[in-house]
Write a protein that holds these residues in place. Structure first.
Motif, short mmCIF file in Angstrom:
data_model
loop_
_atom_site.label_atom_id
_atom_site.label_comp_id
_atom_site.label_asym_id
_atom_site.label_seq_id
_atom_site.Cartn_x
_atom_site.Cartn_y
_atom_site.Cartn_z
N ALA A 113 5.90 -78.95 68.16
CA ALA A 113 6.33 -80.36 68.12
C ALA A 113 6.55 -80.83 66.69
O ALA A 113 7.45 -81.64 66.43
CB ALA A 113 5.28 -81.24 68.80
N TYR A 114 5.76 -80.32 65.75
CA TYR A 114 5.90 -80.74 64.35
C TYR A 114 7.29 -80.37 63.82
O TYR A 114 7.92 -81.15 63.09
CB TYR A 114 4.82 -80.08 63.50
CG TYR A 114 4.90 -80.42 62.03
CD1 TYR A 114 4.38 -81.62 61.56
CD2 TYR A 114 5.51 -79.56 61.12
CE1 TYR A 114 4.46 -81.95 60.21
CE2 TYR A 114 5.59 -79.88 59.77
CZ TYR A 114 5.06 -81.07 59.32
OH TYR A 114 5.14 -81.39 57.99
N PHE A 115 7.79 -79.20 64.20
CA PHE A 115 9.09 -78.74 63.71
C PHE A 115 10.23 -79.44 64.43
O PHE A 115 11.34 -79.51 63.90
CB PHE A 115 9.20 -77.23 63.87
CG PHE A 115 8.14 -76.49 63.09
CD1 PHE A 115 8.33 -76.21 61.75
CD2 PHE A 115 6.95 -76.11 63.68
CE1 PHE A 115 7.36 -75.55 61.01
CE2 PHE A 115 5.97 -75.45 62.96
CZ PHE A 115 6.17 -75.18 61.62
N LYS A 116 9.96 -79.96 65.62
CA LYS A 116 10.96 -80.75 66.32
C LYS A 116 11.11 -82.13 65.69
O LYS A 116 12.19 -82.73 65.70
CB LYS A 116 10.57 -80.93 67.80
CG LYS A 116 10.41 -79.63 68.58
CD LYS A 116 11.74 -78.94 68.81
CE LYS A 116 11.55 -77.71 69.71
NZ LYS A 116 12.81 -76.97 69.88
N GLN A 117 10.02 -82.63 65.12
CA GLN A 117 10.00 -83.99 64.57
C GLN A 117 10.35 -84.04 63.09
O GLN A 117 10.56 -85.12 62.54
CB GLN A 117 8.62 -84.61 64.79
CG GLN A 117 8.26 -84.80 66.26
CD GLN A 117 6.77 -85.04 66.47
OE1 GLN A 117 6.01 -85.16 65.52
NE2 GLN A 117 6.36 -85.13 67.73
N ASN A 118 10.40 -82.88 62.41
CA ASN A 118 10.68 -82.84 60.97
C ASN A 118 11.87 -81.93 60.70
O ASN A 118 11.98 -80.85 61.27
CB ASN A 118 9.46 -82.33 60.20
CG ASN A 118 8.30 -83.31 60.23
OD1 ASN A 118 8.21 -84.20 59.39
ND2 ASN A 118 7.42 -83.15 61.20
N ASP A 122 14.11 -80.55 54.97
CA ASP A 122 13.08 -81.30 54.25
C ASP A 122 11.83 -80.44 54.06
O ASP A 122 11.21 -80.46 52.98
CB ASP A 122 12.72 -82.57 55.03
CG ASP A 122 11.71 -83.44 54.28
OD1 ASP A 122 11.99 -83.81 53.13
OD2 ASP A 122 10.64 -83.71 54.84
N LEU A 123 11.47 -79.66 55.08
CA LEU A 123 10.31 -78.78 54.96
C LEU A 123 10.56 -77.71 53.90
O LEU A 123 9.67 -77.36 53.13
CB LEU A 123 10.01 -78.12 56.31
CG LEU A 123 9.50 -79.04 57.42
CD1 LEU A 123 9.32 -78.26 58.72
CD2 LEU A 123 8.20 -79.70 57.03
N MET A 124 11.79 -77.20 53.85
CA MET A 124 12.13 -76.21 52.83
C MET A 124 12.05 -76.81 51.44
O MET A 124 11.58 -76.17 50.49
CB MET A 124 13.53 -75.66 53.10
CG MET A 124 13.63 -74.79 54.34
SD MET A 124 15.33 -74.36 54.77
CE MET A 124 15.82 -73.43 53.34
N ILE A 318 1.22 -81.41 49.81
CA ILE A 318 -0.18 -81.47 50.27
C ILE A 318 -0.28 -82.15 51.63
O ILE A 318 -1.17 -81.84 52.43
CB ILE A 318 -1.05 -82.20 49.23
CG1 ILE A 318 -0.90 -81.54 47.85
CG2 ILE A 318 -2.50 -82.21 49.65
CD1 ILE A 318 -1.24 -80.07 47.82
N GLU A 319 0.65 -83.09 51.92
CA GLU A 319 0.61 -83.80 53.20
C GLU A 319 0.69 -82.83 54.38
O GLU A 319 0.16 -83.11 55.46
CB GLU A 319 1.77 -84.80 53.28
CG GLU A 319 1.52 -86.08 52.48
CD GLU A 319 2.75 -86.95 52.36
OE1 GLU A 319 3.81 -86.57 52.94
OE2 GLU A 319 2.68 -88.00 51.70
N ILE A 320 1.38 -81.72 54.18
CA ILE A 320 1.49 -80.73 55.26
C ILE A 320 0.11 -80.22 55.66
O ILE A 320 -0.17 -79.99 56.85
CB ILE A 320 2.40 -79.56 54.83
CG1 ILE A 320 3.83 -80.06 54.61
CG2 ILE A 320 2.38 -78.45 55.87
CD1 ILE A 320 4.77 -79.00 54.06
#
Length: 596
Positions: A113-118, A122-124, A318-320
C-alpha cells in the motif's frame, strides 16, 4: 536549551545515533579538530610579541621564536586538519551508507500500500539525491565543530588582552546571532518546499520516460514538454527564493562585523594614546584575534545556513524509517506454516483500502481443498485481483479470516509463509541480469540443474539454448530483450523452481500470439499440477477444467461451481461465456460436458 532544541531535529538525531557506531573515530576527529582550531588561533598570541618585542624593542631572538612558532603551528595545523578531514569523511560516508542501506531495507519491508500511495520517482529522489544530503550534514557538522573551537579560542585571547574591548566586540555578536536565528527558520522552511518540488520533478521525469511509447503513439511530446517546463519553473521559483534568503545573511553580517572592528580600533587607540594602559602589541593581538575570527565565524554562519537548508532534504529520507513495517504476524509468537496444505478457508472476508471508503470485498466465503484449481471471473473492478493480493498478505483483511489448515495466515511468519506461494503475473517483471539469474531468483543456492529442469518444465529450454549465450543471456531492463511469450515462460520457470504449495496466476496468456499461448498454457498446466491454484481468468477457455469457478461482482460471490454447473444455472457465468463463444442452446450442454 537552544542547543538541545537544535539536536531534536530528526536527521541530526539519526546522524548522531549512527555515529555512536564509530565513537573511537569520532573522538579522534574531535581531538584533531581541536588541535587544528587551537593552532589557527596561535597568531593572535604571537602577534603581541611581534609588535612589542620584535618591532619596538628590536629583539632578534624573539623574532626567531615568533617566526618559528608561526611556522610550527602552521605545520601542526595542516597535518591535524588533513587527518581530521579524511577521518570525518570516512565517518560521514560510512554513516551515509549505513543509513541508505537501512532505508532501502526498510522500503523492502513496507506494505504494498505504501508504494501505491507514493510516487516511485519521489522515492528514488529520496533514496538517491536526498540521502546524499546526509553525507553533507556530516561534513557540515565537523566543519562547524572546527570553526566553533577556533572562535572560542580567539574569544579567550580577546578577554586576556582587554575585558572591556572584548565586551565591546561582543555587543555586536547578539545582533549577528539574532540575524542567524531569524533566517534559519526561513531557510529550513524553503529548503523543505524546494526538496519536495525536486521530488515532484523527478517523479514526473520517471513517469514520462516510462511512458515514452504512449507519448509518441499519441503524438503528445509537445504537451509533455510544456508540462515539464511548468514543473521545472515551479522548481526554479522555489530554489531562487531560497537563494535570495541565503544571500541576505552575508552582507548584513559583513556590515555588523565592520562596525565591531571600528569600535575596537577607536577604543584601543584611546587606550594606547591617551591612557597608555595598553601596548600597541596588545591592540594588534586583539585585532588579529578579531581578524582571525571573521573567517571561522562566517564559515560557521554559512555552514549553519547550509545545514538548515539541507536538513529538510535529509528529513525526507529519515521519514521513510518512520513508516510502519509489514506486520510479520499477530499474537505472542508465530505459528508454524504447514508443510502440507490441506485446506484454505475464506470466512466472512471484508476488505477496503486505507485510502478508500467503500469495501472492495464483502462477506467473501470460500472453501478450497488441496490441489484444487480455483478460477476467479468477473468484470473489471469486481475484486478478483484484490482477493489474490490478500492471499500472500500484500494487504491484510479488514475483517473475517483466511485460514490454512484452520490456522489464520496472519498468525504465521510472513517471510516463511510467502515461501509457500508462487506468483505468475499477467505482466511479467524480469530483473536486469541473465536468464539463469531470473529463473533462480526465488531460491537461495540454486544449482544449474535446477534452473535447467525448471526451464524445461516451463517450455523455455529450447528457445534459451538457441540464444548465443544460452542461460547467460542478458534480458535487459524489465526483460525488454525478450518477447512476451519468452518472458512469461521465464516467469513460470521462476515460480516452478520455488516448488510452491499455492500458485497464483493472473491470466498469463491474454496478450500472446497463438503459438506462444500454446507453449505458455502447456507450461501453466505443468505448474498447476498437484498445487492449489488460484487463477484470475480473462479468457474462459483457459479455465474450463477448473475445479471451482467463482463468479464475482462488486466484491461479492455471485456464483460458484464448475463450468458445467454454472452453464446450467443460466446466470452471470453463462452470459460471460456466450459473450466470448456465442450463444449455446440448452440441448447443447451435453456437448459442452464432453468438451470439458
Amino acid at each position: 536549551m537552544k542547543i538541545m532544541g537544535f539536536f531534536k531535529n530528526k536527521s541530526l538525531k539519526t546522524f548522531l545515533k549512527y555515529s555512536l557506531k564509530y565513537k573511537v573515530a569520532m573522538i579522534g576527529v574531535i581531538i584533531l579538530s581541536t588541535v587544528t582550531s587551537l593552532m589557527s588561533a596561535v597568531p593572535a598570541w604571537l602577534s603581541k610579541y611581534l609588535i612589542d618585542d620584535v618591532l619596538v624593542k628590536k629583539n632578534s631572538k624573539m623574532m626567531t621564536m615568533v617566526i618559528g612558532g608561526i611556522f610550527l603551528s602552521t605545520i601542526i595545523k595542516v597535518v591535524a586538519n588533513y587527518f581530521a578531514d579524511i577521518s570525518s569523511g570516512y565517518i560521514t560516508e560510512k554513516i551515509r551508507r549505513d543509513i541508505k542501506i537501512d532505508v532501502f531495507s526498510h522500503l523492502q519491508k513496507l506494505p504494498i500500500a505504501y508504494f501505491k500511495q507514493n510516487k516511485l520517482g519521489d522515492l528514488m529522489a529520496r533514496l538517491s539525491g536526498d540521502s546524499t544530503t546526509l553525507g553533507r550534514i556530516g561534513f557540515m557538522l565537523f566543519d562547524m565543530l572546527k570553526e566553533f573551537v577556533t572562535v572560542l579560542a580567539l574569544l579567550v585571547r580577546m578577554f586576556q588582552v582587554n575585558v572591556v574591548l572584548a565586551l565591546i566586540s561582543l555587543t555586536v555578536l547578539p545582533a549577528i546571532l539574532s540575524l542567524v536565528k531569524k533566517y534559519t527558520k526561513k531557510i529550513r522552511k524553503t529548503g523543505r518546499i524546494r526538496q519536495d518540488t525536486v521530488g515532484d520533478v523527478t517523479a514526473f521525469v520517471q513517469e514520462a520516460l516510462s511512458g515514452i511509447s504512449v507519448i509518441k503513439g499519441f503524438n503528445r511530446s509537445d504537451k509533455i514538454i510544456n508540462e515539464y517546463r511548468d514543473v521545472t519553473q515551479d522548481e526554479f521559483d522555489k530554489i531562487y527564493k531560497a537563494t535570495k534568503i541565503k544571500a541576505k545573511v552575508s552582507p548584513i553580517n559583513e556590515i555588523l562585523s565592520t562596525i565591531m572592528i571600528l569600535l575596537v580600533a577607536a577604543y584601543g587607540g584611546y587606550q594606547i594614546i591617551i591612557t597608555e594602559t595598553m601596548t600597541p602589541g596588545d591592540l594588534i593581538s586583539f585585532i588579529t584575534a578579531i581578524g582571525l575570527m571573521q573567517q571561522p565565524l562566517k564559515t560557521l554562519i554559512k555552514r549553519n545556513s547550509e545545514l538548515q537548508e539541507a536538513l529538510p532534504s535529509a528529513d525526507r529520507v529519515i521519514e521513510i524509517l518512520d513508516v510502519d513495517l509489514e506486520a510479520d504476524y499477530i499474537g505472542e509468537a508465530p505459528k508454524d506454516v504447514p508443510e502440507i496444505i490441506n485446506t484454505i478457508n475464506f470466512k466472512n472476508v471484508d476488505f477496503k483500502y486505507d485510502d478508500g471508503d467503500e469495501k472492495v470485498l464483502k462477506n467473501f466465503n470460500l472453501d478450497v481443498k488441496a490441489g484444487e484449481v480455483v478460477a476467479l471471473v468477473g468484470k473489471s473492478g469486481s475484486g478478483k485481483t484484490t482477493l489474490v493480493n490478500l492471499l500472500p498478505r500484500y494487504y491484510d483483511i479488514t475483517s473475517g479470516s483466511i485460514k490454512i489448515n484452520n490456522v489464520d495466515i496472519r498468525e504465521m511468519s510472513l517471510e516463511k509463509y510467502r515461501n509457500h506461494i508462487g506468483i505468475v503475473p499477467q505482466e511479467t517483471f524480469l530483473f536486469s541480469g541473465t536468464i539463469g539469474e531470473n529463473i533462480g531468483f526465488g531460491k537461495d543456492s540454486v544449482s544449474y540443474d535446477e534452473i535447467m529442469n525448471a526451464a524445461k518444465m516451463a517450455n523455455a529450454y529450447d528457445f534459451i539454448m538457441e540464444l548465443p549465450n544460452k542461460f547467460h543471456t542478458e534480458v535487459g531492463e524489465r526483460g525488454v530483450l525478450l518477447s512476451g511469450g519468452q518472458k512469461q515462460r521465464i516467469a513460470i520457470a521462476r515460480a516452478l523452481i520455488q516448488n510452491p504449495s499455492i500458485m497464483i496466476l493472473d491470466e498469463a496468456t491474454s496478450a500472446l500470439d497463438t503459438e506462444s499461448e500454446r507453449l505458455v498454457q502447456d507450461a501453466l498446466d505443468k505448474l498447476m499440477n498437484g498445487r492449489t491454484t488460484f487463477v484470475i481468468a480473462h479468457r474462459l477457455s483457459t479455465i474450463l477444467n477448473a475445479d471451482k469457478i467463482v463468479v464475482m461482482e462488486n466484491g461479492e460471490i455471485k456464483e460458484v461451481g464448475n463450468h458445467e454447473q454454472l452453464l446450467k444455472k443460466n446466470g452471470i457465468y453463462r452470459k460471460l461465456y456466450e459473450i466470448q463463444f456465442g450463444k449455446i442452446e440448452s440441448k447443447k450442454l451435453d456437448i459442452v460436458k464432453e468438451y470439458v
